[in-house]
Every structure is written in structure tokens, then in C-alpha cells.
Design a protein around this motif. Sequence first.
Motif, PDB file in Angstrom:
ATOM      1  N   LYS A   1      25.898  65.364  86.556  1.00  0.00           N
ATOM      2  CA  LYS A   1      24.715  65.905  85.888  1.00  0.00           C
ATOM      3  C   LYS A   1      23.836  64.786  85.333  1.00  0.00           C
ATOM      4  CE  LYS A   1      26.828  70.335  84.756  1.00  0.00           C
ATOM      5  NZ  LYS A   1      27.322  71.211  83.683  1.00  0.00           N
ATOM      6  N   ILE A   2      24.444  63.722  84.851  1.00  0.00           N
ATOM      7  CA  ILE A   2      23.674  62.566  84.375  1.00  0.00           C
ATOM      8  C   ILE A   2      22.977  61.892  85.552  1.00  0.00           C
ATOM      9  CG2 ILE A   2      23.867  60.237  83.397  1.00  0.00           C
ATOM     10  CD1 ILE A   2      26.058  61.436  81.515  1.00  0.00           C
ATOM     11  N   ILE A   3      23.695  61.681  86.647  1.00  0.00           N
ATOM     12  CA  ILE A   3      23.112  61.066  87.843  1.00  0.00           C
ATOM     13  C   ILE A   3      21.928  61.886  88.337  1.00  0.00           C
ATOM     14  CG2 ILE A   3      23.557  60.556  90.288  1.00  0.00           C
ATOM     15  CD1 ILE A   3      26.510  59.866  89.319  1.00  0.00           C
ATOM     16  N   ASP A   4      22.058  63.219  88.292  1.00  0.00           N
ATOM     17  CA  ASP A   4      20.996  64.119  88.753  1.00  0.00           C
ATOM     18  C   ASP A   4      19.919  64.352  87.695  1.00  0.00           C
ATOM     19  OD1 ASP A   4      22.316  64.363  91.167  1.00  0.00           O
ATOM     20  OD2 ASP A   4      23.248  66.284  90.671  1.00  0.00           O
TER      21      ASP A   4
ATOM     22  N   CYS B   1      25.469  53.230  92.234  1.00  0.00           N
ATOM     23  CA  CYS B   1      26.040  53.539  90.921  1.00  0.00           C
ATOM     24  C   CYS B   1      24.974  53.586  89.835  1.00  0.00           C
ATOM     25  CB  CYS B   1      27.122  52.530  90.553  1.00  0.00           C
ATOM     26  SG  CYS B   1      26.522  50.871  90.178  1.00  0.00           S
ATOM     27  N   ILE B   2      25.406  54.084  88.692  1.00  0.00           N
ATOM     28  CA  ILE B   2      24.573  54.113  87.498  1.00  0.00           C
ATOM     29  C   ILE B   2      25.423  53.564  86.356  1.00  0.00           C
ATOM     30  CG2 ILE B   2      25.211  56.488  86.914  1.00  0.00           C
ATOM     31  CD1 ILE B   2      22.290  56.906  85.964  1.00  0.00           C
TER      32      ILE B   2
ATOM     33  N   LYS C   1      27.900  56.866  92.250  1.00  0.00           N
ATOM     34  CA  LYS C   1      27.169  58.100  92.555  1.00  0.00           C
ATOM     35  C   LYS C   1      27.979  58.989  93.497  1.00  0.00           C
ATOM     36  CE  LYS C   1      22.582  56.378  91.570  1.00  0.00           C
ATOM     37  NZ  LYS C   1      21.240  56.062  92.069  1.00  0.00           N
ATOM     38  N   GLN C   2      28.796  58.383  94.326  1.00  0.00           N
ATOM     39  CA  GLN C   2      29.712  59.129  95.190  1.00  0.00           C
ATOM     40  C   GLN C   2      30.870  59.615  94.319  1.00  0.00           C
ATOM     41  OE1 GLN C   2      31.592  56.639  98.119  1.00  0.00           O
ATOM     42  NE2 GLN C   2      33.257  58.073  98.405  1.00  0.00           N
TER      43      GLN C   2
ATOM     44  N   PRO D   1      36.770  63.929  85.209  1.00  0.00           N
ATOM     45  CA  PRO D   1      37.346  63.728  86.541  1.00  0.00           C
ATOM     46  C   PRO D   1      36.337  63.175  87.540  1.00  0.00           C
ATOM     47  CG  PRO D   1      36.874  66.045  86.234  1.00  0.00           C
ATOM     48  CD  PRO D   1      36.536  65.357  84.935  1.00  0.00           C
ATOM     49  N   HIS D   2      35.813  62.003  87.216  1.00  0.00           N
ATOM     50  CA  HIS D   2      34.860  61.283  88.068  1.00  0.00           C
ATOM     51  C   HIS D   2      35.107  59.817  87.750  1.00  0.00           C
ATOM     52  CE1 HIS D   2      30.542  61.247  89.836  1.00  0.00           C
ATOM     53  NE2 HIS D   2      31.023  60.018  89.909  1.00  0.00           N
TER      54      HIS D   2
END
Length: 113
Positions: free
Chosen positions: A8-11, A25-26, A44-45, A96-97
Amino acid sequence: MPKTLFQKIIDREIPAKIEHEDDQCIVIHDIQPQAPVHVLIIPKQLIPRLAEAGDDDGAQLGHLLLIARNVARKLHLDNGFRVVINNGPDGCESVPHLHVHLLGQRQLQWPPG
């Protein structure tokens, strides 16, 4: 499966203080820092955790560590820093990421806990 907090942060569905971003990545500042500098390097993956990374994820994992090095330089962690990857409940994994913690600007204790 619902999106993780980090997806959700990435998006950009959830705001974050971004320190770095590239196509893989971020890097964001942790909202509950455990040191004066505490950022998270997030691919990001989606890889749920290190134990579930495949052999073909090696380049991605290496990229995360090189970004940790670059961000440490950018944030002037010249006196040292710590890189941590939590895995599973006993490893204190909270999202879980897969993500890498970069901590610094204070004397860190050993053993860590």
C-alpha cells in the motif's frame, strides 16, 4: 491475498517519508524507530520473507544490501550501522513482506535481543 502495508505504501495508498526509490525498491523511515536513524528498504516485488526467497531472487536481495550501503552513506552513518532482516514470529517479523532494517547514529548493543 490482501495487499501488505508495504504494498500500500509502494502504491501510494498510505503515506510514508520516502528516503529513496528506484525501480526495484523503496526506502522509508520507520514509524517506530529503534535508533535515531531507522529506515526500511523494501523490495517492490513481494517476497513474503527471506525463508521464502527463491534462488532466482539473488539479484534482488543483493540490490537491497547495496541500497542499504548507499543510504547509510547518504545519511552519514560513518561510525557504523546495523542491517537486520526479521523472519517469522520468533524473528519478530511484523509485516509479511521482506524488508531490510537499516539502523544507526547510536551505539547498538550486542547481542541484539
